[in-house]
Write a protein that holds these residues in place. Structure first.
Motif, PDB file in Angstrom:
ATOM      1  N   MET A 344       0.822  -1.213   0.000  1.00  0.00           N
ATOM      2  CA  MET A 344       0.000   0.000   0.000  1.00  0.00           C
ATOM      3  C   MET A 344       0.853   1.259   0.000  1.00  0.00           C
ATOM      4  SD  MET A 344      -3.274  -0.068  -0.280  1.00  0.00           S
ATOM      5  CE  MET A 344      -3.813   1.448   0.517  1.00  0.00           C
ATOM      6  N   ASN A 345       1.948   1.249   0.767  1.00  0.00           N
ATOM      7  CA  ASN A 345       2.788   2.444   0.842  1.00  0.00           C
ATOM      8  C   ASN A 345       3.343   2.824  -0.526  1.00  0.00           C
ATOM      9  OD1 ASN A 345       2.354   2.648   3.591  1.00  0.00           O
ATOM     10  ND2 ASN A 345       4.224   1.550   4.143  1.00  0.00           N
ATOM     11  N   ILE A 346       3.763   1.824  -1.295  1.00  0.00           N
ATOM     12  CA  ILE A 346       4.274   2.115  -2.632  1.00  0.00           C
ATOM     13  C   ILE A 346       3.142   2.597  -3.531  1.00  0.00           C
ATOM     14  CG2 ILE A 346       5.103   0.949  -4.737  1.00  0.00           C
ATOM     15  CD1 ILE A 346       7.220  -0.390  -3.051  1.00  0.00           C
ATOM     16  N   GLY A 347       1.967   2.015  -3.405  1.00  0.00           N
ATOM     17  CA  GLY A 347       0.830   2.481  -4.191  1.00  0.00           C
ATOM     18  C   GLY A 347       0.491   3.927  -3.895  1.00  0.00           C
ATOM     19  N   LEU A 348       0.488   4.292  -2.629  1.00  0.00           N
ATOM     20  CA  LEU A 348       0.184   5.679  -2.233  1.00  0.00           C
ATOM     21  C   LEU A 348       1.251   6.638  -2.759  1.00  0.00           C
ATOM     22  CD1 LEU A 348      -0.876   4.878   1.431  1.00  0.00           C
ATOM     23  CD2 LEU A 348      -2.376   5.915  -0.287  1.00  0.00           C
ATOM     24  N   LYS A 349       2.504   6.239  -2.660  1.00  0.00           N
ATOM     25  CA  LYS A 349       3.598   7.087  -3.139  1.00  0.00           C
ATOM     26  C   LYS A 349       3.551   7.233  -4.657  1.00  0.00           C
ATOM     27  CE  LYS A 349       8.577   7.761  -2.529  1.00  0.00           C
ATOM     28  NZ  LYS A 349       9.819   7.188  -1.936  1.00  0.00           N
ATOM     29  N   ALA A 350       3.196   6.151  -5.349  1.00  0.00           N
ATOM     30  CA  ALA A 350       3.107   6.193  -6.810  1.00  0.00           C
ATOM     31  C   ALA A 350       2.041   7.184  -7.271  1.00  0.00           C
ATOM     32  CB  ALA A 350       2.802   4.798  -7.354  1.00  0.00           C
ATOM     33  N   ILE A 351       0.915   7.209  -6.569  1.00  0.00           N
ATOM     34  CA  ILE A 351      -0.147   8.158  -6.904  1.00  0.00           C
ATOM     35  C   ILE A 351       0.325   9.589  -6.657  1.00  0.00           C
ATOM     36  CG2 ILE A 351      -2.447   8.954  -6.224  1.00  0.00           C
ATOM     37  CD1 ILE A 351      -3.101   5.969  -5.631  1.00  0.00           C
ATOM     38  N   GLN A 352       0.983   9.803  -5.532  1.00  0.00           N
ATOM     39  CA  GLN A 352       1.482  11.133  -5.198  1.00  0.00           C
ATOM     40  C   GLN A 352       2.487  11.610  -6.243  1.00  0.00           C
ATOM     41  OE1 GLN A 352       3.783  11.427  -1.518  1.00  0.00           O
ATOM     42  NE2 GLN A 352       2.648  13.280  -1.020  1.00  0.00           N
ATOM     43  N   GLN A 353       3.342  10.708  -6.695  1.00  0.00           N
ATOM     44  CA  GLN A 353       4.361  11.084  -7.670  1.00  0.00           C
ATOM     45  C   GLN A 353       3.786  11.224  -9.083  1.00  0.00           C
ATOM     46  OE1 GLN A 353       7.878   8.644  -7.335  1.00  0.00           O
ATOM     47  NE2 GLN A 353       8.342   9.416  -5.293  1.00  0.00           N
ATOM     48  N   ALA A 354       2.520  10.872  -9.256  1.00  0.00           N
ATOM     49  CA  ALA A 354       1.829  11.181 -10.513  1.00  0.00           C
ATOM     50  C   ALA A 354       1.178  12.559 -10.455  1.00  0.00           C
ATOM     51  CB  ALA A 354       0.773  10.113 -10.801  1.00  0.00           C
ATOM     52  N   GLY A 355       1.469  13.302  -9.385  1.00  0.00           N
ATOM     53  CA  GLY A 355       0.943  14.647  -9.245  1.00  0.00           C
ATOM     54  C   GLY A 355      -0.440  14.708  -8.646  1.00  0.00           C
ATOM     55  N   LEU A 356      -0.851  13.646  -7.940  1.00  0.00           N
ATOM     56  CA  LEU A 356      -2.198  13.549  -7.406  1.00  0.00           C
ATOM     57  C   LEU A 356      -2.169  13.490  -5.887  1.00  0.00           C
ATOM     58  CD1 LEU A 356      -3.454  10.744  -9.820  1.00  0.00           C
ATOM     59  CD2 LEU A 356      -3.795  13.207 -10.093  1.00  0.00           C
ATOM     60  N   THR A 357      -3.305  13.751  -5.284  1.00  0.00           N
ATOM     61  CA  THR A 357      -3.481  13.550  -3.849  1.00  0.00           C
ATOM     62  C   THR A 357      -4.064  12.159  -3.630  1.00  0.00           C
ATOM     63  OG1 THR A 357      -3.888  15.903  -3.476  1.00  0.00           O
ATOM     64  CG2 THR A 357      -4.624  14.368  -1.762  1.00  0.00           C
ATOM     65  N   PRO A 358      -3.325  11.256  -2.988  1.00  0.00           N
ATOM     66  CA  PRO A 358      -3.843   9.895  -2.798  1.00  0.00           C
ATOM     67  C   PRO A 358      -5.093   9.890  -1.917  1.00  0.00           C
ATOM     68  CG  PRO A 358      -1.473   9.997  -2.368  1.00  0.00           C
ATOM     69  CD  PRO A 358      -1.963  11.414  -2.452  1.00  0.00           C
ATOM     70  N   ILE A 359      -6.031   9.041  -2.282  1.00  0.00           N
ATOM     71  CA  ILE A 359      -7.264   8.865  -1.519  1.00  0.00           C
ATOM     72  C   ILE A 359      -7.349   7.389  -1.132  1.00  0.00           C
ATOM     73  CG2 ILE A 359      -9.775   9.108  -1.493  1.00  0.00           C
ATOM     74  CD1 ILE A 359      -9.439  11.028  -3.916  1.00  0.00           C
ATOM     75  N   ARG A 360      -7.191   7.097   0.142  1.00  0.00           N
ATOM     76  CA  ARG A 360      -7.277   5.719   0.629  1.00  0.00           C
ATOM     77  C   ARG A 360      -8.733   5.404   0.934  1.00  0.00           C
ATOM     78  NH1 ARG A 360      -2.677   3.226   4.436  1.00  0.00           N
ATOM     79  NH2 ARG A 360      -3.298   1.015   4.359  1.00  0.00           N
TER      80      ARG A 360
END
Length: 422
Positions: A344-360
């Motif tokens: 999950m941590n990598i998934g959240l970071k991947a979303i953030q690095q796509a320029g987005l705000t992660p939503i869990r």
């Protein structure tokens, strides 16, 4: 390091428009695997495209599963093997035949009137996520079918990401395994999957809704079949004798809670008891239910309440009886994913690095990832941009699919970076 959608030339729209024109509706009444042969038509297209991209092991097996490998392009051999998974079938709830996709370029907040049925109007009031889509390109169907964004948006995003990784070898990644499944919509998406052949350590389904969302929790789910045995008699001479199983079944449904424990009155983490089918005769009738909750204990409690309702009604009818059979369908994948927080941590970071705000988020439903997680492949779900699925007003944003593609690339890259420092 951030990778943004503007950095690359995407092909997600071309792929998506091609995939949705293939009718891949699954059939819950079929006993075959896959439930419909037409799902294999899309499988053949995907295999051919993967072979053209250079994934030489791409193939579809006899059950309609597509497997393929993008090999490790680093010198490291300790990078976990990551699987990306989407399903090929569309829901039986709405026709998927002769889909005519329409691209509404540069959306500016207007109502989207679908031309083949002017009664089908997609509005911001009914689809609040449209308020975040100004300037984007929205794809809908024409009004007589579903679109198929669930889950062909995921397929298009994965295929786009793989194409971009091949075109840009400077993006380092470990071995990536692809899995495209049939029959997810009818709960059989991983019935025949070969996890040994897949050989992945962790996975991500690409089958979510809102931009930036990642889901690590699903319902726990059971199916319940209640069979009622009534008393048949000739209707002309039935007074004091007939006890119709059909009418008893109707009373059971009427006796279910109406202000709670139903899909119409629940949201968030609230579970439900939902009758999905009723059939039978005066002598015997059957009601099929789905029961859902995020807690296994509450799921069992709902089933006990359902049986109490059945017993209360049946007890009013002497010489009538019932049976109740519970079939486990899937369990809340959070029970597994909590043991592997890095996924999950990598998934959240991947979303953030796509320029987005992660939503869990939690899913009020299930994915292939639910069962894959319990089969030994921890597998959260990331967004694909699909909205209003299973109906004629289904829609997807091209830019959301592109963001999903970049998120997939980031996940692969981050796992490779993790391997380099471990």
């Amino acid at each position: 390091m951030s990778i943004l959608i503007e950095s690359y030339e995407h092909q997600v729209i071309e792929r998506f428009l091609r995939y949705v024109k293939v009718d891949t509706q699954s059939d819950p009444s079929s006993l075959t695997q896959p439930s419909t042969e037409k799902q294999k038509e899309l499988g053949k297209i995907l295999v051919e495209e993967l072979l053209v991209l250079g994934l030489s092991d791409a193939h579809m097996d006899e059950y309609g599963y597509v497997y393929a490998t993008l090999e490790n392009n680093t010198s490291e051999d300790n990078i976990p093997v990551i699987c990306f998974c989407s399903h090929m079938d569309t829901s039986p709830d709405c026709s998927g035949k002769d889909v005519k996709p329409i691209v509404h370029y540069n959306y500016q907040g207007q109502d989207l009137i679908l031309p083949d049925d002017n009664g089908q109007v997609i509005t911001k009031s009914n689809h609040p996520d449209l308020t975040n889509q100004y300037g984007n390109d929205i794809i809908t169907a024409s009004g007589t079918t579903l679109l198929g964004a669930d889950n062909k948006a995921g397929l298009a995003a994965i295929m786009d990401a793989i194409s971009l990784l091949i075109k840009h070898p400077e993006i380092k990644h470990g071995k990536i395994r692809l899995l495209f499944t049939p029959d997810e919509e009818i709960g059989r998406g991983v019935n025949k999957v070969d996890l040994k052949k897949l050989g992945a350590d962790f996975g991500y389904t690409v089958d979510g809704e809102t931009l930036g969302s990642i889901e690590d929790e699903t319902f726990s789910a059971d199916g319940v079949v209640v069979t009622i045995d009534g008393v048949s008699a000739h209707p002309g001479f039935a007074k004091g004798k007939m006890k119709s199983a059909i009418k008893i079944a109707a009373e059971i449904i009427e006796a279910l809670p109406k202000d709670r424990l139903s899909p119409e009155t629940t949201a968030g983490k609230e579970g439900f008891i939902h009758p999905v089918s009723i059939s039978g005769t005066v002598e015997q009738a059957t009601i099929e239910f789905i029961v859902r909750d995020f807690s296994d204990a509450l799921l069992e409690r709902h089933e006990q309440e359902l049986e109490a309702v059945v017993m209360r009604v049946i007890n009013q009818y002497p010489n009538c009886s019932y049976s109740l059979k519970v079939q486990e369908q899937y369990r809340n994948m959070k029970q597994v994913l909590d043991e592997y927080p890095e996924v999950m941590n990598i998934g959240l970071k991947a979303i953030q690095q796509a320029g987005l705000t992660p939503i869990r988020r939690s899913i009020r439903g299930g994915t292939d990832g639910s069962r894959l997680s319990f089969m030994g492949l921890p597998c959260p779900n990331i967004f694909a941009g699909e909205h209003a699925f299973h109906g004629k007003q289904e829609w997807v944003s091209v830019q959301d699919m592109q963001h999903a593609s970049i998120t997939i690339i980031n996940i692969a890259r981050l796992w490779a970076e993790r391997g380099e420092v471990s």
